[in-house]
Scaffold this active site. Sequence first.
Site, PDB file in Angstrom:
ATOM      1  N   ALA A  67     -24.062 -24.415   0.059  1.00  0.00           N
ATOM      2  CA  ALA A  67     -24.759 -24.741   1.295  1.00  0.00           C
ATOM      3  C   ALA A  67     -26.056 -25.436   0.921  1.00  0.00           C
ATOM      4  O   ALA A  67     -26.564 -25.277  -0.199  1.00  0.00           O
ATOM      5  CB  ALA A  67     -25.028 -23.471   2.080  1.00  0.00           C
ATOM      6  N   GLY A 112     -21.269 -21.875  -1.254  1.00  0.00           N
ATOM      7  CA  GLY A 112     -20.452 -22.335  -0.132  1.00  0.00           C
ATOM      8  C   GLY A 112     -19.339 -23.281  -0.552  1.00  0.00           C
ATOM      9  O   GLY A 112     -18.333 -23.415   0.150  1.00  0.00           O
ATOM     10  N   GLU A 115     -16.624 -21.071  -1.667  1.00  0.00           N
ATOM     11  CA  GLU A 115     -16.083 -20.447  -0.450  1.00  0.00           C
ATOM     12  C   GLU A 115     -15.216 -21.428   0.342  1.00  0.00           C
ATOM     13  O   GLU A 115     -14.210 -21.037   0.945  1.00  0.00           O
ATOM     14  CB  GLU A 115     -17.241 -19.917   0.399  1.00  0.00           C
ATOM     15  CG  GLU A 115     -17.941 -18.741  -0.289  1.00  0.00           C
ATOM     16  CD  GLU A 115     -19.276 -18.388   0.337  1.00  0.00           C
ATOM     17  OE1 GLU A 115     -20.124 -19.304   0.505  1.00  0.00           O
ATOM     18  OE2 GLU A 115     -19.492 -17.220   0.689  1.00  0.00           O
ATOM     19  N   GLU A 135     -25.419 -17.178  -5.312  1.00  0.00           N
ATOM     20  CA  GLU A 135     -26.366 -16.849  -4.239  1.00  0.00           C
ATOM     21  C   GLU A 135     -27.415 -15.838  -4.668  1.00  0.00           C
ATOM     22  O   GLU A 135     -28.569 -15.908  -4.227  1.00  0.00           O
ATOM     23  CB  GLU A 135     -25.605 -16.311  -3.010  1.00  0.00           C
ATOM     24  CG  GLU A 135     -24.855 -17.372  -2.224  1.00  0.00           C
ATOM     25  CD  GLU A 135     -23.432 -17.606  -2.711  1.00  0.00           C
ATOM     26  OE1 GLU A 135     -23.110 -17.209  -3.849  1.00  0.00           O
ATOM     27  OE2 GLU A 135     -22.643 -18.186  -1.952  1.00  0.00           O
TER      28      GLU A 135
HETATM   29  C1  HXC Z   1     -29.194 -28.879  -1.652  1.00  0.00           C
HETATM   30  C2  HXC Z   1     -28.604 -29.617  -3.722  1.00  0.00           C
HETATM   31  C3  HXC Z   1     -27.737 -28.515  -3.897  1.00  0.00           C
HETATM   32  C4  HXC Z   1     -27.638 -27.584  -2.828  1.00  0.00           C
HETATM   33  C5  HXC Z   1     -27.654 -29.716  -5.669  1.00  0.00           C
HETATM   34  N1  HXC Z   1     -28.506 -30.327  -4.845  1.00  0.00           N
HETATM   35  N2  HXC Z   1     -27.175 -28.629  -5.124  1.00  0.00           N
HETATM   36  N3  HXC Z   1     -29.302 -29.786  -2.610  1.00  0.00           N
HETATM   37  N4  HXC Z   1     -28.388 -27.808  -1.727  1.00  0.00           N
HETATM   38  N5  HXC Z   1     -26.816 -26.533  -2.866  1.00  0.00           N
HETATM   39  C6  HXC Z   1     -29.268 -31.567  -5.086  1.00  0.00           C
HETATM   40  C7  HXC Z   1     -30.395 -31.355  -6.061  1.00  0.00           C
HETATM   41  O1  HXC Z   1     -31.512 -30.813  -5.400  1.00  0.00           O
HETATM   42  C8  HXC Z   1     -30.622 -32.769  -6.550  1.00  0.00           C
HETATM   43  O2  HXC Z   1     -31.355 -33.473  -5.573  1.00  0.00           O
HETATM   44  C9  HXC Z   1     -29.213 -33.335  -6.579  1.00  0.00           C
HETATM   45  O3  HXC Z   1     -28.426 -32.527  -5.700  1.00  0.00           O
HETATM   46  C10 HXC Z   1     -28.584 -33.283  -7.950  1.00  0.00           C
HETATM   47  O4  HXC Z   1     -28.666 -31.958  -8.421  1.00  0.00           O
HETATM   48  P1  HXC Z   1     -29.291 -31.554  -9.847  1.00  0.00           P
HETATM   49  O5  HXC Z   1     -29.673 -30.138  -9.759  1.00  0.00           O
HETATM   50  O6  HXC Z   1     -30.335 -32.544 -10.250  1.00  0.00           O
HETATM   51  O7  HXC Z   1     -28.011 -31.757 -10.775  1.00  0.00           O
HETATM   52  P2  HXC Z   1     -27.696 -30.991 -12.150  1.00  0.00           P
HETATM   53  O8  HXC Z   1     -28.911 -30.814 -12.979  1.00  0.00           O
HETATM   54  O9  HXC Z   1     -26.534 -31.709 -12.742  1.00  0.00           O
HETATM   55  O10 HXC Z   1     -27.221 -29.535 -11.688  1.00  0.00           O
HETATM   56  C11 HXC Z   1     -26.062 -29.367 -10.952  1.00  0.00           C
HETATM   57  C12 HXC Z   1     -26.019 -27.934 -10.360  1.00  0.00           C
HETATM   58  C13 HXC Z   1     -27.330 -27.656  -9.626  1.00  0.00           C
HETATM   59  C14 HXC Z   1     -25.822 -26.928 -11.503  1.00  0.00           C
HETATM   60  C15 HXC Z   1     -24.803 -27.878  -9.428  1.00  0.00           C
HETATM   61  O11 HXC Z   1     -27.559 -28.719  -8.696  1.00  0.00           O
HETATM   62  C16 HXC Z   1     -27.331 -26.377  -8.843  1.00  0.00           C
HETATM   63  O12 HXC Z   1     -27.430 -25.296  -9.395  1.00  0.00           O
HETATM   64  N6  HXC Z   1     -27.243 -26.502  -7.500  1.00  0.00           N
HETATM   65  C17 HXC Z   1     -27.357 -25.355  -6.621  1.00  0.00           C
HETATM   66  C18 HXC Z   1     -26.115 -24.508  -6.692  1.00  0.00           C
HETATM   67  C19 HXC Z   1     -26.231 -23.296  -5.799  1.00  0.00           C
HETATM   68  O13 HXC Z   1     -27.107 -22.444  -6.000  1.00  0.00           O
HETATM   69  N7  HXC Z   1     -25.380 -23.208  -4.780  1.00  0.00           N
HETATM   70  C20 HXC Z   1     -25.325 -22.087  -3.857  1.00  0.00           C
HETATM   71  C21 HXC Z   1     -26.209 -22.395  -2.658  1.00  0.00           C
HETATM   72  S1  HXC Z   1     -26.331 -21.025  -1.602  1.00  0.00           S
HETATM   73  P3  HXC Z   1     -32.560 -34.471  -5.996  1.00  0.00           P
HETATM   74  O14 HXC Z   1     -33.083 -34.926  -4.680  1.00  0.00           O
HETATM   75  O15 HXC Z   1     -33.489 -33.657  -6.815  1.00  0.00           O
HETATM   76  O16 HXC Z   1     -31.849 -35.539  -6.776  1.00  0.00           O
HETATM   77  C22 HXC Z   1     -24.898 -21.073  -0.710  1.00  0.00           C
HETATM   78  C23 HXC Z   1     -24.799 -20.049   0.390  1.00  0.00           C
HETATM   79  C24 HXC Z   1     -23.598 -20.256   1.281  1.00  0.00           C
HETATM   80  O17 HXC Z   1     -24.054 -21.875  -0.918  1.00  0.00           O
HETATM   81  C25 HXC Z   1     -23.640 -19.380   2.507  1.00  0.00           C
HETATM   82  C26 HXC Z   1     -24.648 -19.749   3.507  1.00  0.00           C
HETATM   83  C27 HXC Z   1     -24.669 -18.875   4.754  1.00  0.00           C
END
Ligand code: HXC
Length: 261
Positions: A67, A112, A115, A135
């Site tokens: 998400a 997400g 999921e 998360e």
């Molecule tokens: C918003 C995101 C994002 C996310 C990545 N980006 N994941 N933006 N939400 N979930 C964005 C980054 O901010 C970045 O933007 C660009 O995408 C590229 O990501 P990087 O981090 O620079 O890439 P990299 O170093 O290759 O790392 C990849 C990654 C990392 C390991 C996937 O991006 C990461 O850990 N992302 C978050 C994963 C996560 O925690 N997901 C769960 C979210 S909570 P810029 O602008 O800087 O280029 C969830 C809850 C669901 O999903 C339920 C809700 C009710």
Amino acid sequence: MSYQNILFEQPETGICLLTVNRPQALNALNSATLDEIAQAVEQVAADESARVLLLTGAGDKAFVAGADISEMQNFTPEQGEAFSVRGSRVFAALEALPMPAIALVNGYALGGGCELALACDWILASDRAVFGQPEVNLGVCAGFGGTQRLPRRLGSARAMELLVTGRQVRAEEALAIGLVNEVVAAADLLQKGLELARLIASKAPVAVRYTKEAVTRGADLNLAEALALESQRFGRCCATQDQKEGMRAFLEKRPAKFHGG
Ligand code: HXC
């Protein structure tokens, strides 16, 4: 219908392809994207000719990286719950599609994203796929069904481990623990997905739909009720021309020609 955050195509008759298309944010799911997925799922559900839905992510790095964290950062408790409910409804509609939905996981499927893949009937992964529920690293629990669908897919002990540690799992391990059905080379993922979709589309459509219904609805029933559901659906299959054609074709030693009714 025109979409900004997803691509929705029918590359071949009966095959729908939904691509989450925000590669600049690794296809993270914001509210607008969830709404568009909901509309596309509705479109597929209403399409009598649709046989299979394939879901994937744009670019070669991510399926869906979760998400959208920038949208969630300042959520109040009420907004958080509403966002979770919003996504859960979309994923429930995806899961309830009458035809099979297959996730083609081409990269990160985190939070997400994992999921979303779990709301599909099964997952075909590229050798670059990475799965996880990170998360807990962000101070939240899973919110789009992970605490429920992951244990149902993997068993509670393995799912609990992944959910409370946030540990990420690469494609080969995902295959070994039964999270994905098959791992293929990244360059072949879409072709393999299309081959699978063609195979499903070549089968008797009503039989495929009733099979999916019996498996998915049956999982929430006790065994006796689930077996009764299967028998009812078997009976309904016998009302179709395709059942007559399928069995006649077998006895005449020729391929069946199904018409979808
Ligand atoms: C918003 C995101 C994002 C996310 C990545 N980006 N994941 N933006 N939400 N979930 C964005 C980054 O901010 C970045 O933007 C660009 O995408 C590229 O990501 P990087 O981090 O620079 O890439 P990299 O170093 O290759 O790392 C990849 C990654 C990392 C390991 C996937 O991006 C990461 O850990 N992302 C978050 C994963 C996560 O925690 N997901 C769960 C979210 S909570 P810029 O602008 O800087 O280029 C969830 C809850 C669901 O999903 C339920 C809700 C009710």
